[in-house]
Design an enzyme around this catalytic site. Structure first.
Site, PDB file in Angstrom:
ATOM      1  N   CYS A  25       0.828  -1.202   0.000  1.00  0.00           N
ATOM      2  CA  CYS A  25       0.000   0.000   0.000  1.00  0.00           C
ATOM      3  C   CYS A  25       0.864   1.254   0.000  1.00  0.00           C
ATOM      4  O   CYS A  25       1.800   1.375   0.788  1.00  0.00           O
ATOM      5  CB  CYS A  25      -0.937  -0.002   1.203  1.00  0.00           C
ATOM      6  SG  CYS A  25      -2.250  -1.234   1.083  1.00  0.00           S
ATOM      7  N   ALA A  57      -2.921  -3.230  -2.773  1.00  0.00           N
ATOM      8  CA  ALA A  57      -4.335  -3.573  -2.617  1.00  0.00           C
ATOM      9  C   ALA A  57      -5.181  -2.492  -3.277  1.00  0.00           C
ATOM     10  O   ALA A  57      -5.115  -1.320  -2.894  1.00  0.00           O
ATOM     11  CB  ALA A  57      -4.677  -3.695  -1.134  1.00  0.00           C
ATOM     12  N   GLN A  99      -3.797  -6.527  -7.409  1.00  0.00           N
ATOM     13  CA  GLN A  99      -4.462  -7.166  -6.277  1.00  0.00           C
ATOM     14  C   GLN A  99      -5.789  -6.470  -6.027  1.00  0.00           C
ATOM     15  O   GLN A  99      -5.830  -5.253  -5.812  1.00  0.00           O
ATOM     16  CB  GLN A  99      -3.603  -7.107  -5.017  1.00  0.00           C
ATOM     17  CG  GLN A  99      -4.185  -7.915  -3.871  1.00  0.00           C
ATOM     18  CD  GLN A  99      -3.446  -7.713  -2.556  1.00  0.00           C
ATOM     19  OE1 GLN A  99      -3.442  -6.616  -2.007  1.00  0.00           O
ATOM     20  NE2 GLN A  99      -2.819  -8.771  -2.050  1.00  0.00           N
ATOM     21  N   TYR A 181      -8.710  -8.540   6.287  1.00  0.00           N
ATOM     22  CA  TYR A 181      -9.656  -7.775   5.488  1.00  0.00           C
ATOM     23  C   TYR A 181     -10.893  -8.628   5.198  1.00  0.00           C
ATOM     24  O   TYR A 181     -11.017  -9.744   5.700  1.00  0.00           O
ATOM     25  CB  TYR A 181      -8.962  -7.249   4.231  1.00  0.00           C
ATOM     26  CG  TYR A 181      -7.828  -6.297   4.572  1.00  0.00           C
ATOM     27  CD1 TYR A 181      -8.052  -5.168   5.368  1.00  0.00           C
ATOM     28  CD2 TYR A 181      -6.531  -6.535   4.140  1.00  0.00           C
ATOM     29  CE1 TYR A 181      -7.023  -4.308   5.708  1.00  0.00           C
ATOM     30  CE2 TYR A 181      -5.488  -5.675   4.475  1.00  0.00           C
ATOM     31  CZ  TYR A 181      -5.736  -4.563   5.267  1.00  0.00           C
ATOM     32  OH  TYR A 181      -4.721  -3.717   5.602  1.00  0.00           O
ATOM     33  N   ARG A 229      -4.351 -14.505  -2.328  1.00  0.00           N
ATOM     34  CA  ARG A 229      -3.501 -14.338  -1.141  1.00  0.00           C
ATOM     35  C   ARG A 229      -4.319 -14.692   0.085  1.00  0.00           C
ATOM     36  O   ARG A 229      -5.438 -14.188   0.275  1.00  0.00           O
ATOM     37  CB  ARG A 229      -2.971 -12.906  -1.012  1.00  0.00           C
ATOM     38  CG  ARG A 229      -2.310 -12.637   0.336  1.00  0.00           C
ATOM     39  CD  ARG A 229      -1.497 -11.358   0.378  1.00  0.00           C
ATOM     40  NE  ARG A 229      -0.137 -11.610  -0.107  1.00  0.00           N
ATOM     41  CZ  ARG A 229       0.883 -10.754   0.040  1.00  0.00           C
ATOM     42  NH1 ARG A 229       0.697  -9.593   0.642  1.00  0.00           N
ATOM     43  NH2 ARG A 229       2.083 -11.051  -0.419  1.00  0.00           N
ATOM     44  N   ARG A 323       9.424  -5.188   1.608  1.00  0.00           N
ATOM     45  CA  ARG A 323      10.317  -4.163   2.157  1.00  0.00           C
ATOM     46  C   ARG A 323      11.680  -4.128   1.476  1.00  0.00           C
ATOM     47  O   ARG A 323      12.255  -3.064   1.263  1.00  0.00           O
ATOM     48  CB  ARG A 323      10.467  -4.368   3.662  1.00  0.00           C
ATOM     49  CG  ARG A 323       9.216  -3.984   4.454  1.00  0.00           C
ATOM     50  CD  ARG A 323       9.358  -4.333   5.927  1.00  0.00           C
ATOM     51  NE  ARG A 323       8.216  -3.879   6.702  1.00  0.00           N
ATOM     52  CZ  ARG A 323       7.052  -4.522   6.806  1.00  0.00           C
ATOM     53  NH1 ARG A 323       6.879  -5.659   6.154  1.00  0.00           N
ATOM     54  NH2 ARG A 323       6.072  -4.034   7.533  1.00  0.00           N
TER      55      ARG A 323
END
Length: 354
Positions: A25, A57, A99, A181, A229, A323
């Site tokens: 994100c 997302a 996604q 989510y 996912r 990351r």
């Protein structure tokens, strides 16, 4: 046995290596529109050599946003800007993926750098939706339990988003069913207390996901891959387990899903996850071996040899990096050098080749 820089073909899509940009994100949109930040952010990772470049997302509805700054695909107006990004990714020999997501009860929050706190209705927030009227934490509002009409709308929103994704030039869709989510909220017994056909038993709790998969697969190009996912474990004995994930993955394979992206956690805030390099790889390995489906490994994968070993030892079919690719968009170029693999560099960068 395959290695990190071996190609992979899923359906009719050829992926040049096993490195994928994990959805991350950016909270940098206005009204859901992609902009120059997204073009440079995602385009840099394509130039950097990743095989798959996945958007963050991307919300299928207004109410499905995590924050007011989420990337969106809930209206046709979003397509044009997204198409510029997918086209650029393709130009640099990477596969563009998107996604599709709905935040559920974790919606209506400020961006991380603005405190990541719930935005109340009086301050421009919106009513959150969930399988049951159970808040995520003491700091969040009680969500509205979805009616069957509301569930049908969610399925339709994913279907329409998939159609737009095709028009926007994406070659892979990933359905986001992880991290607490909306879809994950239906899957987990910690958040789903329904007593109708969408709650209670394992078969009922997976129903929404299967309906979304069916709706998306029916409008998505048959030659293009479809990923899901999942949070492979809630990390609690009374929650969703890796055994549940294996069983679900077997069913998803039969429904036309090509790969399971194996993350974990996120359904409740009080879990202590034992973080360490590659801490989720065992989930990908178990699902791959027991469900007989392609898997993606994710979670503190930072070193070329570490990533290569995941593939060469048959633990997963792709590695999704987050990351480390924020720190180094050109990780694949560096990884190939460290692994003594010859790969093509962008011609504009060739004079800097190791």
């Amino acid at each position: 046995m395959a290695h990190l820089f071996d190609s992979l073909t899923i359906r009719e899509i050829s992926i040049k290596n096993r490195i994928a940009v994990s959805p991350m994100c950016q909270y940098s949109s206005i009204d859901g529109f992609a902009n120059d930040w997204h073009l440079v952010h995602l385009g840099s990772r394509a130039i950097g050599g990743a095989g798959i470049v996945m958007t963050e997302a991307t919300s299928v509805s207004l109410e499905g946003r995590i924050s007011p700054s989420d990337l969106g695909i809930w209206k046709d107006d979003h397509i044009e800007n997204l198409k510029k990004i997918s086209s650029f990714i393709l130009q640099h020999s990477a596969v563009p993926g998107i996604q599709l997501a709905h935040a559920g009860r974790k919606a209506s929050h400020a961006e991380p750098w603005n405190g990541n706190k719930l935005i109340s209705l009086s301050h421009g927030g919106w009513k959150t939706l969930a399988p049951s009227s159970i808040p995520f934490s003491a700091e969040t509002d009680i969500p509205e339990s979805l009616t069957k009409q509301g569930i049908s709308k969610v399925v339709e929103d994913f279907s329409m988003a998939a159609k737009r994704a095709f028009t926007a030039g994406f070659k892979i869709i990933e359905i986001h069913a992880a991290h607490g989510y909306l879809i994950n909220e239906f899957l987990s017994p910690l958040s789903n207390m329904r007593t109708d056909e969408y709650g209670g038993t394992f078969e009922n709790r997976i129903r929404l996901l299967l309906e979304i998969v069916e709706a998306v697969r029916s409008v998505w190009h048959n030659d293009f891959p479809l990923f899901v996912r999942i949070s492979a474990s809630d990390w609690l004995s009374n929650g969703w387990t890796i055994e549940d994930s294996v069983a679900l993955s077997e069913i998803l394979k039969s429904k036309g899903i090509d790969l399971i992206d194996c993350s974990s956690g996120g359904i409740v805030p009080y879990v202590k996850i034992p973080l360490s390099p590659g801490y989720q790889i065992s989930f990908a390995e178990q699902i791959k071996k027991q469900a007989g489906i392609l898997t993606g490994a994710v979670g503190l994968i930072t070193q070329p040899k570490q990533a290569d070993s995941i593939i060469s030892e048959g633990k997963a079919d792709i590695v999704l990096m987050a990351r480390e690719l924020l720190r180094d968009p050109y990780f694949p170029l560096r990884a190939a050098h460290e692994l003594d693999i010859e790969i093509n560099w962008p011609t504009q960068y060739a004079r800097a080749k190791y």
